[in-house]
Design a protein around this motif. Structure first.
Motif, PDB file in Angstrom:
ATOM      1  N   TYR A 198      -1.301   3.191 -10.236  1.00  0.00           N
ATOM      2  CA  TYR A 198      -1.365   4.428  -9.461  1.00  0.00           C
ATOM      3  C   TYR A 198      -1.533   4.035  -7.996  1.00  0.00           C
ATOM      4  O   TYR A 198      -2.460   3.284  -7.652  1.00  0.00           O
ATOM      5  CB  TYR A 198      -2.563   5.273  -9.887  1.00  0.00           C
ATOM      6  CG  TYR A 198      -2.474   5.877 -11.265  1.00  0.00           C
ATOM      7  CD1 TYR A 198      -1.998   7.174 -11.445  1.00  0.00           C
ATOM      8  CD2 TYR A 198      -2.906   5.164 -12.386  1.00  0.00           C
ATOM      9  CE1 TYR A 198      -1.935   7.749 -12.713  1.00  0.00           C
ATOM     10  CE2 TYR A 198      -2.851   5.721 -13.654  1.00  0.00           C
ATOM     11  CZ  TYR A 198      -2.363   7.005 -13.813  1.00  0.00           C
ATOM     12  OH  TYR A 198      -2.304   7.562 -15.070  1.00  0.00           O
ATOM     13  N   ASP A 199      -0.667   4.536  -7.134  1.00  0.00           N
ATOM     14  CA  ASP A 199      -0.738   4.207  -5.707  1.00  0.00           C
ATOM     15  C   ASP A 199      -1.700   5.169  -5.033  1.00  0.00           C
ATOM     16  O   ASP A 199      -1.305   6.154  -4.406  1.00  0.00           O
ATOM     17  CB  ASP A 199       0.652   4.298  -5.076  1.00  0.00           C
ATOM     18  CG  ASP A 199       0.686   3.733  -3.662  1.00  0.00           C
ATOM     19  OD1 ASP A 199      -0.394   3.403  -3.141  1.00  0.00           O
ATOM     20  OD2 ASP A 199       1.785   3.621  -3.101  1.00  0.00           O
ATOM     21  N   ILE A 257     -12.561  -3.593  -5.578  1.00  0.00           N
ATOM     22  CA  ILE A 257     -11.135  -3.280  -5.474  1.00  0.00           C
ATOM     23  C   ILE A 257     -10.353  -4.043  -6.538  1.00  0.00           C
ATOM     24  O   ILE A 257      -9.389  -3.523  -7.121  1.00  0.00           O
ATOM     25  CB  ILE A 257     -10.615  -3.606  -4.063  1.00  0.00           C
ATOM     26  CG1 ILE A 257     -11.306  -2.718  -3.019  1.00  0.00           C
ATOM     27  CG2 ILE A 257      -9.097  -3.437  -3.989  1.00  0.00           C
ATOM     28  CD1 ILE A 257     -11.151  -1.224  -3.251  1.00  0.00           C
ATOM     29  N   GLY A 258     -10.768  -5.277  -6.832  1.00  0.00           N
ATOM     30  CA  GLY A 258     -10.131  -6.057  -7.885  1.00  0.00           C
ATOM     31  C   GLY A 258     -10.300  -5.431  -9.254  1.00  0.00           C
ATOM     32  O   GLY A 258      -9.363  -5.437 -10.071  1.00  0.00           O
ATOM     33  N   MET A 259     -11.495  -4.886  -9.524  1.00  0.00           N
ATOM     34  CA  MET A 259     -11.722  -4.189 -10.797  1.00  0.00           C
ATOM     35  C   MET A 259     -10.790  -2.998 -10.933  1.00  0.00           C
ATOM     36  O   MET A 259     -10.208  -2.756 -12.005  1.00  0.00           O
ATOM     37  CB  MET A 259     -13.173  -3.708 -10.886  1.00  0.00           C
ATOM     38  CG  MET A 259     -14.187  -4.774 -11.206  1.00  0.00           C
ATOM     39  SD  MET A 259     -15.807  -4.078 -11.652  1.00  0.00           S
ATOM     40  CE  MET A 259     -16.251  -3.169 -10.195  1.00  0.00           C
ATOM     41  N   PHE A 280      -5.406   0.964 -10.716  1.00  0.00           N
ATOM     42  CA  PHE A 280      -5.730   1.877  -9.614  1.00  0.00           C
ATOM     43  C   PHE A 280      -5.667   1.073  -8.325  1.00  0.00           C
ATOM     44  O   PHE A 280      -6.522   0.239  -8.053  1.00  0.00           O
ATOM     45  CB  PHE A 280      -7.142   2.438  -9.826  1.00  0.00           C
ATOM     46  CG  PHE A 280      -7.594   3.485  -8.840  1.00  0.00           C
ATOM     47  CD1 PHE A 280      -7.886   3.156  -7.532  1.00  0.00           C
ATOM     48  CD2 PHE A 280      -7.767   4.807  -9.236  1.00  0.00           C
ATOM     49  CE1 PHE A 280      -8.341   4.108  -6.633  1.00  0.00           C
ATOM     50  CE2 PHE A 280      -8.224   5.772  -8.355  1.00  0.00           C
ATOM     51  CZ  PHE A 280      -8.510   5.417  -7.041  1.00  0.00           C
ATOM     52  N   PHE A 281      -4.629   1.312  -7.505  1.00  0.00           N
ATOM     53  CA  PHE A 281      -4.477   0.558  -6.263  1.00  0.00           C
ATOM     54  C   PHE A 281      -4.998   1.354  -5.083  1.00  0.00           C
ATOM     55  O   PHE A 281      -4.608   2.500  -4.853  1.00  0.00           O
ATOM     56  CB  PHE A 281      -3.001   0.223  -6.005  1.00  0.00           C
ATOM     57  CG  PHE A 281      -2.761  -0.359  -4.634  1.00  0.00           C
ATOM     58  CD1 PHE A 281      -3.112  -1.673  -4.353  1.00  0.00           C
ATOM     59  CD2 PHE A 281      -2.208   0.411  -3.618  1.00  0.00           C
ATOM     60  CE1 PHE A 281      -2.911  -2.215  -3.084  1.00  0.00           C
ATOM     61  CE2 PHE A 281      -2.003  -0.125  -2.341  1.00  0.00           C
ATOM     62  CZ  PHE A 281      -2.357  -1.438  -2.083  1.00  0.00           C
ATOM     63  N   THR A 282      -5.893   0.741  -4.338  1.00  0.00           N
ATOM     64  CA  THR A 282      -6.324   1.283  -3.056  1.00  0.00           C
ATOM     65  C   THR A 282      -6.909   0.132  -2.244  1.00  0.00           C
ATOM     66  O   THR A 282      -6.747  -1.041  -2.600  1.00  0.00           O
ATOM     67  CB  THR A 282      -7.322   2.430  -3.209  1.00  0.00           C
ATOM     68  OG1 THR A 282      -7.506   3.063  -1.927  1.00  0.00           O
ATOM     69  CG2 THR A 282      -8.674   1.966  -3.731  1.00  0.00           C
ATOM     70  N   TYR A 283      -7.587   0.443  -1.153  1.00  0.00           N
ATOM     71  CA  TYR A 283      -8.221  -0.597  -0.353  1.00  0.00           C
ATOM     72  C   TYR A 283      -9.593  -0.117   0.091  1.00  0.00           C
ATOM     73  O   TYR A 283      -9.932   1.074  -0.003  1.00  0.00           O
ATOM     74  CB  TYR A 283      -7.352  -0.989   0.840  1.00  0.00           C
ATOM     75  CG  TYR A 283      -7.155   0.092   1.884  1.00  0.00           C
ATOM     76  CD1 TYR A 283      -7.987   0.177   2.992  1.00  0.00           C
ATOM     77  CD2 TYR A 283      -6.122   1.016   1.768  1.00  0.00           C
ATOM     78  CE1 TYR A 283      -7.803   1.154   3.958  1.00  0.00           C
ATOM     79  CE2 TYR A 283      -5.930   1.996   2.721  1.00  0.00           C
ATOM     80  CZ  TYR A 283      -6.767   2.061   3.821  1.00  0.00           C
ATOM     81  OH  TYR A 283      -6.585   3.034   4.764  1.00  0.00           O
ATOM     82  N   ALA A 299      -5.887   9.102 -12.726  1.00  0.00           N
ATOM     83  CA  ALA A 299      -6.224   8.015 -11.808  1.00  0.00           C
ATOM     84  C   ALA A 299      -7.715   7.998 -11.488  1.00  0.00           C
ATOM     85  O   ALA A 299      -8.361   6.933 -11.506  1.00  0.00           O
ATOM     86  CB  ALA A 299      -5.413   8.149 -10.520  1.00  0.00           C
ATOM     87  N   MET A 300      -8.274   9.165 -11.230  1.00  0.00           N
ATOM     88  CA  MET A 300      -9.688   9.224 -10.858  1.00  0.00           C
ATOM     89  C   MET A 300     -10.607   8.870 -12.018  1.00  0.00           C
ATOM     90  O   MET A 300     -11.750   8.446 -11.812  1.00  0.00           O
ATOM     91  CB  MET A 300     -10.014  10.600 -10.288  1.00  0.00           C
ATOM     92  CG  MET A 300      -9.315  10.908  -8.969  1.00  0.00           C
ATOM     93  SD  MET A 300      -9.692   9.725  -7.646  1.00  0.00           S
ATOM     94  CE  MET A 300     -11.361  10.254  -7.215  1.00  0.00           C
ATOM     95  N   ALA A 301     -10.125   9.019 -13.250  1.00  0.00           N
ATOM     96  CA  ALA A 301     -10.897   8.581 -14.412  1.00  0.00           C
ATOM     97  C   ALA A 301     -11.070   7.062 -14.393  1.00  0.00           C
ATOM     98  O   ALA A 301     -12.103   6.529 -14.833  1.00  0.00           O
ATOM     99  CB  ALA A 301     -10.209   9.023 -15.704  1.00  0.00           C
ATOM    100  N   ILE A 302     -10.067   6.349 -13.879  1.00  0.00           N
ATOM    101  CA  ILE A 302     -10.181   4.891 -13.731  1.00  0.00           C
ATOM    102  C   ILE A 302     -11.272   4.565 -12.713  1.00  0.00           C
ATOM    103  O   ILE A 302     -12.112   3.678 -12.944  1.00  0.00           O
ATOM    104  CB  ILE A 302      -8.831   4.290 -13.286  1.00  0.00           C
ATOM    105  CG1 ILE A 302      -7.768   4.516 -14.349  1.00  0.00           C
ATOM    106  CG2 ILE A 302      -8.987   2.793 -12.983  1.00  0.00           C
ATOM    107  CD1 ILE A 302      -6.368   4.103 -13.905  1.00  0.00           C
TER     108      ILE A 302
END
Length: 439
Positions: free
Chosen positions: A44-45, A391-393, A399-402, A424-427
């Motif tokens: 998910y971007d 962020i790695g988890m 789930f991709f973000t920064y 996505a937010m569940a992740i």
């Protein structure tokens, strides 16, 4: 190791990184709000890449516009009038609501801010430039000096005249300061700013820059009174007000431009990112009537080889049409309400979540150690790599973000549907369970 990754490590320098030990993922496909790596894992971007892929990946209308322009006129000197240049400028000005404004197109956000600096200096004949701490305006020489966080250190010593000020950030205000409401906070920070203007000499100050909504440094959403106060301050002292909308523009906050939430009109507005959603690099400066008319009789000392690049302009025209066709403003309002509810739930559930800030599909959460809101990492100091671990988890679970400092950014493509947003937010929810156990 795949050949693609091997060659990348051999020949590419990767931004913002010590090169030893980096491990870039090889991406082979992107569509909608998702992208896939070479092993077939889907992500998910949730930061729209660098908060620029507002319409997601693979929008056919933008791609087609680029193809058609490439076949027609892929490049022509900026001195010539071309249909897509005229159409793109008209579309941007009309969307801004700035009467009799004009556009100077650039290639990216940093260049937009570089040229805004020059315009402000030429227009006023002054040389000092104010910009906020905890803001990012780019990494080139001038834009890097505007930047008010550690990424500007590499530009020092830079040109003289760049002054930093504290903008509204009530959550991290001095301990002795207690605000009763947003107006009270705005008054406090406006007094600090006007004092600095007087200390520095208003007759020497060309511009006050601010990200309308601060982006990567924590989605800091200013009070109404702050924005109106800065506008009044600039008018009072003849200072150019510059709103950086590189990240906050293009419906990210729910309006075409974030300054439209505040009932004010800046003198200059810088933009990039969402104007083409990253499909082709382009940026620009919206120039208000009074300043663009100044250049009728004074030479504007701004110019770029790729100014108003035809393929960039074609992509911009197509993207602006797609924002309307896809009813993006309405979707940002709808999904923004969904996101707000989810974020509130996460805040109540997880001890590691401090203040959450959100406007439209633009949000950040502070990761903290305790009820006092102590950041999980100190400013410009993360010796144990806590935030990269988090962020790695998330990345491992798709789930991709920064992150920036102790903050996690959540800013998905503006086309996202409610079901996708909740999935996505569940992740993120599950990852925060682990973070709770780490602090």
């Amino acid at each position: 190791m795949s050949l693609i990754k091997e060659k990348s490590l051999q020949y590419n320098l990767h931004s913002w990184s010590a090169q030893k030990g980096i491990d870039p993922k090889v991406i082979t496909k992107a569509d909608g709000i998702y992208f896939w790596d070479e092993e077939g894992n889907r992500y998910y971007d949730m930061s729209s890449q660098l908060v620029n892929s507002n319409l997601g990946h693979g929008n056919k209308a933008i791609v087609q516009a680029i193809k058609e322009q490439a076949e027609k006129i892929p490049f022509i000197s900026p001195a010539f009038a071309v249909d897509v240049r005229s159409d793109a400028a008209e579309a941007v000005v009309k969307l801004s609501g700035m009467k009799n404004a004009k556009v100077f197109f650039t290639n990216a956000g940093a260049e937009s801010n570089e040229n805004a600096i020059k315009m402000a200096k030429q227009y006023t004949g002054r040389w000092k430039i104010f910009s906020m701490y905890r803001c990012y305006h780019g990494s080139s020489a001038g834009a890097g000096m505007l930047t008010g966080e550690p990424r500007h250190f590499a530009n020092e010593p830079g040109p003289a005249g760049f002054i930093k000020y504290d903008g509204p950030y009530a959550y991290r205000a001095p301990k002795q300061v207690v605000f009763t409401d947003e107006d009270d906070a705005a008054d406090f920070y406006l007094e600090l700013l006007e004092n600095q203007v007087l200390y520095e000499g208003p007759e020497r100050i060309a511009a006050i820059f601010l990200e309308t909504v601060v982006g990567s440094n924590g989605v800091l959403i200013p009070p109404q009174k702050w924005m109106k106060g800065v506008r009044d301050l600039c008018t009072k002292y003849g200072i150019v007000m510059v709103c950086d909308e590189v990240m906050a523009g293009w419906y990210r906050t729910g309006k075409a431009f974030a300054f439209q939430h505040y009932g004010i009109e800046p003198d200059l507005v810088t933009f990039a990112k969402g104007v083409t959603c990253g499909y082709v690099p382009i940026g620009g400066v919206l120039v208000s009537e009074k300043i663009q008319k100044y250049f009728n009789d004074h030479q504007m000392m701004c110019g770029l080889t790729y100014n108003a690049h035809p393929m960039g302009c074609a992509a911009a025209v197509a993207a602006i049409k797609e924002y309307e066709r896809l009813h993006i403003e309405e979707n940002v309002e709808k999904q923004g309400n969904v996101l707000r509810g989810i974020l509130d739930e996460l805040s109540q559930k997880h001890p590691c979540v401090g203040e959450i800030r959100q406007i439209g599909l633009f949000s950040a959460m502070e990761i903290v150690k305790d009820e006092k809101g102590t950041p999980v990492v100190s400013f410009n100091c993360d010796p144990d790599g806590m935030m990269p671990k988090i962020i790695g988890m998330l990345m491992k679970e798709g789930f991709f973000t920064y992150s920036h400092e102790n903050m996690i950014v959540v800013a998905p493509p503006l086309i996202i549907a409610e079901e996708e947003l909740r999935e996505a937010m569940a992740i993120l929810d599950r990852a925060l369970d682990s973070v709770d156990g780490m602090i």
